[in-house]
Write a protein that holds these residues in place. Structure first.
Motif, short mmCIF file in Angstrom:
data_model
loop_
_atom_site.label_atom_id
_atom_site.label_comp_id
_atom_site.label_asym_id
_atom_site.label_seq_id
_atom_site.Cartn_x
_atom_site.Cartn_y
_atom_site.Cartn_z
N TYR A 138 0.84 -1.20 0.00
CA TYR A 138 0.00 0.00 0.00
C TYR A 138 0.88 1.25 0.00
N ASN A 139 0.45 2.25 -0.74
CA ASN A 139 1.23 3.48 -0.86
C ASN A 139 1.17 4.33 0.41
N LEU A 140 2.30 4.96 0.71
CA LEU A 140 2.42 5.85 1.87
C LEU A 140 2.74 7.27 1.42
N LYS A 141 2.33 8.22 2.24
CA LYS A 141 2.74 9.60 2.04
C LYS A 141 4.21 9.75 2.47
N PRO A 142 4.87 10.84 2.10
CA PRO A 142 6.27 11.03 2.50
C PRO A 142 6.46 10.93 4.02
N PHE A 143 7.61 10.41 4.41
CA PHE A 143 7.90 10.23 5.84
C PHE A 143 7.80 11.57 6.57
N ILE B 178 1.85 7.41 6.88
CA ILE B 178 0.45 7.73 6.60
C ILE B 178 0.06 7.08 5.29
N LEU B 179 -0.98 6.24 5.30
CA LEU B 179 -1.43 5.58 4.09
C LEU B 179 -2.16 6.57 3.18
N GLU B 180 -2.08 6.31 1.88
CA GLU B 180 -2.75 7.16 0.89
C GLU B 180 -4.23 6.80 0.81
N VAL B 181 -4.94 7.09 1.90
CA VAL B 181 -6.38 6.86 1.98
C VAL B 181 -7.06 8.20 2.25
N PRO B 182 -7.81 8.75 1.29
CA PRO B 182 -8.49 10.03 1.54
C PRO B 182 -9.44 9.94 2.73
N VAL B 183 -9.56 11.04 3.45
CA VAL B 183 -10.46 11.11 4.61
C VAL B 183 -11.63 12.02 4.24
N PRO B 184 -12.85 11.46 4.11
CA PRO B 184 -14.01 12.29 3.76
C PRO B 184 -14.25 13.39 4.79
N LYS B 185 -14.75 14.51 4.32
CA LYS B 185 -15.00 15.65 5.20
C LYS B 185 -16.24 15.46 6.07
N ASN B 186 -17.02 14.39 5.80
CA ASN B 186 -18.25 14.18 6.58
C ASN B 186 -17.99 13.56 7.96
N GLN C 286 -9.81 10.24 10.67
CA GLN C 286 -8.50 10.86 10.43
C GLN C 286 -7.66 10.00 9.50
N SER C 287 -6.47 10.45 9.20
CA SER C 287 -5.55 9.73 8.34
C SER C 287 -5.32 8.30 8.85
N VAL C 288 -5.37 7.34 7.94
CA VAL C 288 -5.02 5.97 8.30
C VAL C 288 -3.50 5.90 8.42
N HIS C 289 -3.00 5.31 9.50
CA HIS C 289 -1.56 5.38 9.74
C HIS C 289 -0.96 4.06 10.20
N LEU C 290 0.29 3.85 9.80
CA LEU C 290 1.09 2.69 10.19
C LEU C 290 1.69 2.99 11.56
N VAL C 291 1.38 2.14 12.54
CA VAL C 291 1.69 2.50 13.93
C VAL C 291 3.06 1.99 14.38
N LYS C 292 3.64 2.72 15.31
CA LYS C 292 4.84 2.28 16.01
C LYS C 292 4.48 1.22 17.03
N ASN C 293 5.48 0.49 17.50
CA ASN C 293 5.33 -0.37 18.68
C ASN C 293 6.05 0.32 19.83
N LEU C 294 5.32 1.06 20.62
CA LEU C 294 5.92 1.87 21.68
C LEU C 294 6.43 1.02 22.84
N GLU C 295 6.02 -0.26 22.90
CA GLU C 295 6.47 -1.15 23.97
C GLU C 295 7.76 -1.89 23.62
N ASP C 296 8.17 -1.85 22.35
CA ASP C 296 9.35 -2.60 21.93
C ASP C 296 10.19 -1.75 20.98
N PRO C 297 11.04 -0.86 21.52
CA PRO C 297 11.81 0.04 20.68
C PRO C 297 12.83 -0.68 19.80
N ILE C 298 13.20 -1.91 20.14
CA ILE C 298 14.17 -2.64 19.32
C ILE C 298 13.55 -3.07 18.01
N ASN C 299 12.35 -3.66 18.06
CA ASN C 299 11.72 -4.20 16.87
C ASN C 299 10.66 -3.29 16.25
N SER C 300 10.34 -2.19 16.89
CA SER C 300 9.31 -1.29 16.38
C SER C 300 9.64 -0.86 14.95
#
Length: 288
Positions: A74-79, A100-108, A247-261
Motif C-alpha cells: 500500500y502506498n504511503l505519504k512522505p515520511f 500515513i497511508l494514501e487513503v483520503p479522509v471524507p469531510k463528513n 483521520q488519516s489511516v496510519h502505520l503504527v509504532k510499537n511503543l512497547e518494543d523500541p528494538i523491533n518497532s
C-alpha cells in the motif's frame, strides 16, 4: 561557584561509576536506537519498502494479486507526514506512527476506525473485479451488499428493524460506490464486524489482512498489513489503523518494543498496546 562545580563533578563521577558497574542499560538503549533506525527506510513510499525486517526474519510470501500483497504494498505519504482529522485539523498526538497511508479522509467525519478498514477491503474487491463480494452487516445484523445498493435498493431503518426497497435507479458508478460506503459507515462498526466476521483462535493462523478487534460502542480495530517469520517459526506483524475522530489511516509504532518497532509480536488473549490505545484480552477476526 566552586560549590556548583563540585556538585557537577560528583554527578559526572557517579554516572561514570554506574556505567562501569552496569553498562547493559546504556548499551541496550544504544542498540535499540541503532536497530530502530535500520528498520526504517524514510525515503520509501510503500509499506514493504518503508519497513525492513528485523535480523533473522524474512517476509512471508503471498500470491500476487492477493489481499495480503495489496496491503503489503500500500502506498504511503512522505515520511514525517502528520495525522490529519476529517476537518483538516492536525491530530493532537503525532508520536505513534511511522507512516500515513494514501487513503483520503471524507469531510463528513464518518470514516472512523472500522470504516477505514471496510473502505480498504472494499476498494481491493472493487479494483480486482470482485464487486459482488462487497457487503457488510449493519449493527442490527442485516446484510447490505453493494450489488443490491447498485440496483437501487435502499434500507429503511426503524430501530433494529430494517427493510430494503427499490427507491433509486440502477447506478454502478464509482461515485455511487462511495455513497454506499458512507451508508455502511453509518450503520456498521466494530461491534457489527466482531459479530459478523470469522474469529481467529490460533496465533499461528494469523495472516496479513486479519484484524485485532474490540467490538463495542466505542470499540477499536486495527489491521495486520505485513508479516515476517524467522527460522524458529516466530512471527512479527505490522499494524495500521484509522481512528475516532475520522483521520488519516496510519502505520503504527510499537511503543512497547523500541528494538523491533514498528513490528509487533502478537499474542492471543493478551494485553496489546497499539499506539494510543490498549487492547485487553485481544481477539482477532478475518474478512470473509
Amino acid at each position: 561557584m566552586r560549590k556548583a562545580a563540585l556538585i557537577i563533578l560528583i554527578i559526572v563521577t557517579l554516572v561514570l561509576l554506574f556505567y562501569q558497574l552496569n553498562p547493559k542499560p546504556i548499551k541496550h538503549f544504544v542498540n535499540a536506537v541503532t536497530k530502530k533506525v535500520q528498520l526504517l527506510d524514510k525515503d520509501s513510499l510503500t509499506i514493504a519498502s518503508r519497513v525492513n525486517t528485523p535480523k533473522g526474519f524474512v517476509r512471508v510470501n503471498y500470491p500476487k494479486g492477493s489481499f495480503q500483497e495489496y496491503l503489503r504494498h500500500y502506498n504511503l505519504k512522505p515520511f514525517g507526514s502528520k495525522i490529519i482529522n476529517y476537518d483538516n485539523s492536525v491530530y493532537y498526538w503525532q508520536k505513534g506512527h511511522i507512516g500515513i497511508l494514501e487513503v483520503p479522509v471524507p469531510k463528513n467525519g464518518l470514516q472512523q476506525c472500522a470504516d477505514a478498514l471496510i473502505r480498504i477491503r472494499s476498494e481491493y474487491l472493487w479494483d480486482t473485479n470482485q464487486r459482488d463480494k462487497i457487503g457488510f452487516n449493519f449493527t442490527s445484523g442485516h446484510y447490505c451488499s453493494w450489488s443490491k445498493y447498485a440496483k437501487g435498493y435502499r434500507p429503511k431503518v426503524n430501530g433494529n428493524k430494517v427493510t430494503f426497497n427499490k427507491t433509486a435507479r440502477e447506478d454502478y458508478s464509482k461515485s455511487n460506490f462511495y455513497k454506499y460506503l458512507n451508508l455502511i459507515y453509518m450503520y456498521s462498526g466494530t461491534l457489527s464486524l466482531y459479530n459478523e466476521l470469522n474469529a481467529i483462535t490460533q496465533i499461528q493462523d494469523l495472516k496479513i489482512g486479519d484484524m485485532l478487534i474490540l467490538g463495542g460502542s466505542p470499540g477499536h480495530i486495527v489491521m495486520i498489513t505485513d508479516e515476517a517469520i524467522n527460522s524458529k517459526g516466530q512471527k512479527l506483524f505490522l499494524l495500521f489503523q484509522g481512528n475516532t475522530p475520522a483521520q488519516s489511516v496510519h502505520l503504527v509504532k510499537n511503543l512497547e518494543d523500541p528494538i523491533n518497532s514498528p513490528w509487533y509480536d502478537l499474542k492471543m488473549n493478551a494485553i496489546i498496546p497499539v499506539s494510543n490505545y490498549i487492547f485487553y484480552n485481544s481477539k482477532f477476526v478475518r474478512f470473509k
